[in-house]
Design a protein around this motif. Structure first.
Motif, PDB file in Angstrom:
ATOM      1  N   TYR A  37      16.758 -96.669 -29.349  1.00  0.00           N
ATOM      2  CA  TYR A  37      17.729 -96.266 -28.333  1.00  0.00           C
ATOM      3  C   TYR A  37      16.984 -95.477 -27.262  1.00  0.00           C
ATOM      4  O   TYR A  37      16.490 -94.377 -27.508  1.00  0.00           O
ATOM      5  CB  TYR A  37      18.852 -95.420 -28.942  1.00  0.00           C
ATOM      6  CG  TYR A  37      19.735 -94.794 -27.902  1.00  0.00           C
ATOM      7  CD1 TYR A  37      20.525 -95.582 -27.073  1.00  0.00           C
ATOM      8  CD2 TYR A  37      19.762 -93.420 -27.727  1.00  0.00           C
ATOM      9  CE1 TYR A  37      21.324 -95.010 -26.100  1.00  0.00           C
ATOM     10  CE2 TYR A  37      20.560 -92.837 -26.764  1.00  0.00           C
ATOM     11  CZ  TYR A  37      21.333 -93.635 -25.960  1.00  0.00           C
ATOM     12  OH  TYR A  37      22.121 -93.064 -24.996  1.00  0.00           O
ATOM     13  N   CYS A  38      16.867 -96.063 -26.080  1.00  0.00           N
ATOM     14  CA  CYS A  38      16.096 -95.471 -24.988  1.00  0.00           C
ATOM     15  C   CYS A  38      17.026 -95.007 -23.875  1.00  0.00           C
ATOM     16  O   CYS A  38      17.856 -95.782 -23.396  1.00  0.00           O
ATOM     17  CB  CYS A  38      15.112 -96.486 -24.419  1.00  0.00           C
ATOM     18  SG  CYS A  38      13.997 -97.179 -25.643  1.00  0.00           S
ATOM     19  N   ASP A  39      16.872 -93.762 -23.479  1.00  0.00           N
ATOM     20  CA  ASP A  39      17.615 -93.199 -22.350  1.00  0.00           C
ATOM     21  C   ASP A  39      16.604 -92.383 -21.554  1.00  0.00           C
ATOM     22  O   ASP A  39      16.360 -91.213 -21.856  1.00  0.00           O
ATOM     23  CB  ASP A  39      18.765 -92.322 -22.849  1.00  0.00           C
ATOM     24  CG  ASP A  39      19.617 -91.790 -21.713  1.00  0.00           C
ATOM     25  OD1 ASP A  39      19.599 -92.382 -20.620  1.00  0.00           O
ATOM     26  OD2 ASP A  39      20.299 -90.773 -21.925  1.00  0.00           O
ATOM     27  N   PHE A  40      15.983 -93.039 -20.577  1.00  0.00           N
ATOM     28  CA  PHE A  40      14.882 -92.443 -19.829  1.00  0.00           C
ATOM     29  C   PHE A  40      15.316 -92.061 -18.425  1.00  0.00           C
ATOM     30  O   PHE A  40      16.025 -92.819 -17.758  1.00  0.00           O
ATOM     31  CB  PHE A  40      13.703 -93.417 -19.703  1.00  0.00           C
ATOM     32  CG  PHE A  40      13.159 -93.914 -21.011  1.00  0.00           C
ATOM     33  CD1 PHE A  40      13.214 -93.149 -22.159  1.00  0.00           C
ATOM     34  CD2 PHE A  40      12.577 -95.153 -21.095  1.00  0.00           C
ATOM     35  CE1 PHE A  40      12.696 -93.598 -23.359  1.00  0.00           C
ATOM     36  CE2 PHE A  40      12.049 -95.628 -22.286  1.00  0.00           C
ATOM     37  CZ  PHE A  40      12.114 -94.850 -23.424  1.00  0.00           C
ATOM     38  N   GLY A  41      14.866 -90.914 -17.980  1.00  0.00           N
ATOM     39  CA  GLY A  41      15.052 -90.497 -16.594  1.00  0.00           C
ATOM     40  C   GLY A  41      13.754 -90.751 -15.844  1.00  0.00           C
ATOM     41  O   GLY A  41      12.707 -90.252 -16.238  1.00  0.00           O
ATOM     42  N   VAL A  42      13.817 -91.544 -14.801  1.00  0.00           N
ATOM     43  CA  VAL A  42      12.625 -91.884 -14.016  1.00  0.00           C
ATOM     44  C   VAL A  42      12.787 -91.283 -12.627  1.00  0.00           C
ATOM     45  O   VAL A  42      13.816 -91.484 -11.975  1.00  0.00           O
ATOM     46  CB  VAL A  42      12.432 -93.410 -13.911  1.00  0.00           C
ATOM     47  CG1 VAL A  42      11.184 -93.754 -13.128  1.00  0.00           C
ATOM     48  CG2 VAL A  42      12.383 -94.044 -15.306  1.00  0.00           C
ATOM     49  N   THR A  55       7.483 -89.953 -12.778  1.00  0.00           N
ATOM     50  CA  THR A  55       7.677 -89.216 -14.020  1.00  0.00           C
ATOM     51  C   THR A  55       8.764 -89.892 -14.839  1.00  0.00           C
ATOM     52  O   THR A  55       9.820 -90.234 -14.307  1.00  0.00           O
ATOM     53  CB  THR A  55       8.101 -87.763 -13.724  1.00  0.00           C
ATOM     54  OG1 THR A  55       7.137 -87.174 -12.851  1.00  0.00           O
ATOM     55  CG2 THR A  55       8.213 -86.948 -14.989  1.00  0.00           C
ATOM     56  N   ILE A  56       8.493 -90.080 -16.123  1.00  0.00           N
ATOM     57  CA  ILE A  56       9.481 -90.652 -17.027  1.00  0.00           C
ATOM     58  C   ILE A  56       9.778 -89.618 -18.104  1.00  0.00           C
ATOM     59  O   ILE A  56       8.895 -89.229 -18.863  1.00  0.00           O
ATOM     60  CB  ILE A  56       8.977 -91.953 -17.686  1.00  0.00           C
ATOM     61  CG1 ILE A  56       8.579 -92.975 -16.633  1.00  0.00           C
ATOM     62  CG2 ILE A  56      10.052 -92.519 -18.614  1.00  0.00           C
ATOM     63  CD1 ILE A  56       7.914 -94.211 -17.194  1.00  0.00           C
ATOM     64  N   GLY A  57      11.014 -89.166 -18.133  1.00  0.00           N
ATOM     65  CA  GLY A  57      11.469 -88.254 -19.188  1.00  0.00           C
ATOM     66  C   GLY A  57      12.172 -89.078 -20.244  1.00  0.00           C
ATOM     67  O   GLY A  57      13.095 -89.819 -19.939  1.00  0.00           O
ATOM     68  N   ARG A  58      11.718 -88.973 -21.486  1.00  0.00           N
ATOM     69  CA  ARG A  58      12.310 -89.802 -22.538  1.00  0.00           C
ATOM     70  C   ARG A  58      13.165 -88.973 -23.478  1.00  0.00           C
ATOM     71  O   ARG A  58      12.971 -87.774 -23.622  1.00  0.00           O
ATOM     72  CB  ARG A  58      11.232 -90.539 -23.312  1.00  0.00           C
ATOM     73  CG  ARG A  58      10.348 -89.662 -24.143  1.00  0.00           C
ATOM     74  CD  ARG A  58       9.352 -90.494 -24.947  1.00  0.00           C
ATOM     75  NE  ARG A  58       8.403 -89.639 -25.601  1.00  0.00           N
ATOM     76  CZ  ARG A  58       8.581 -89.083 -26.780  1.00  0.00           C
ATOM     77  NH1 ARG A  58       9.706 -89.299 -27.441  1.00  0.00           N
ATOM     78  NH2 ARG A  58       7.668 -88.300 -27.310  1.00  0.00           N
TER      79      ARG A  58
END
Length: 100
Positions: A37-42, A55-58
């Motif tokens: 389950y991936c919910d990334f902030g790019v 920047t990728i916040g995972r």
């Protein structure tokens, strides 16, 4: 395009950022490490030296155990590499790749 090609669903959050999602939260709770389950902030920003940073916040789905967290980390690396390659293909310089 890079995120879409990997099966991520995109939701813009501002002009220079978006959420990239993949997998299902409920499914990951029930079957744990078998679903990433991936919910990334790019986000894209200009840093003081004039370069541009992506920047990728995972997320860290602790309920999936170590294996599930490693799978999400792998998907984050996969997305980062795809974004970097897309930038290189468009003649941008990629200076480095760092992971926390």
């Amino acid at each position: 395009e890079a995120a879409h090609s990997l099966g991520f669903k995109m939701h813009p959050t501002s002009d220079w950022s978006f959420q990239a999602g993949k997998g299902n939260l409920a499914g990951s709770i029930f079957v744990g490490c078998f679903i990433a389950y991936c919910d990334f902030g790019v986000s894209i920003s200009t840093v003081p030296d004039g370069n541009t940073a992506v920047t990728i916040g995972r997320n860290v789905p602790w309920w999936t155990g170590v294996i599930g967290v490693k799978r999400v980390q792998g998907k984050c690396d996969e997305l980062g590499n795809a974004l970097g390659q897309a930038l290189v293909n468009r003649q941008f310089n990629v200076l480095s790749h760092a992971r926390d």
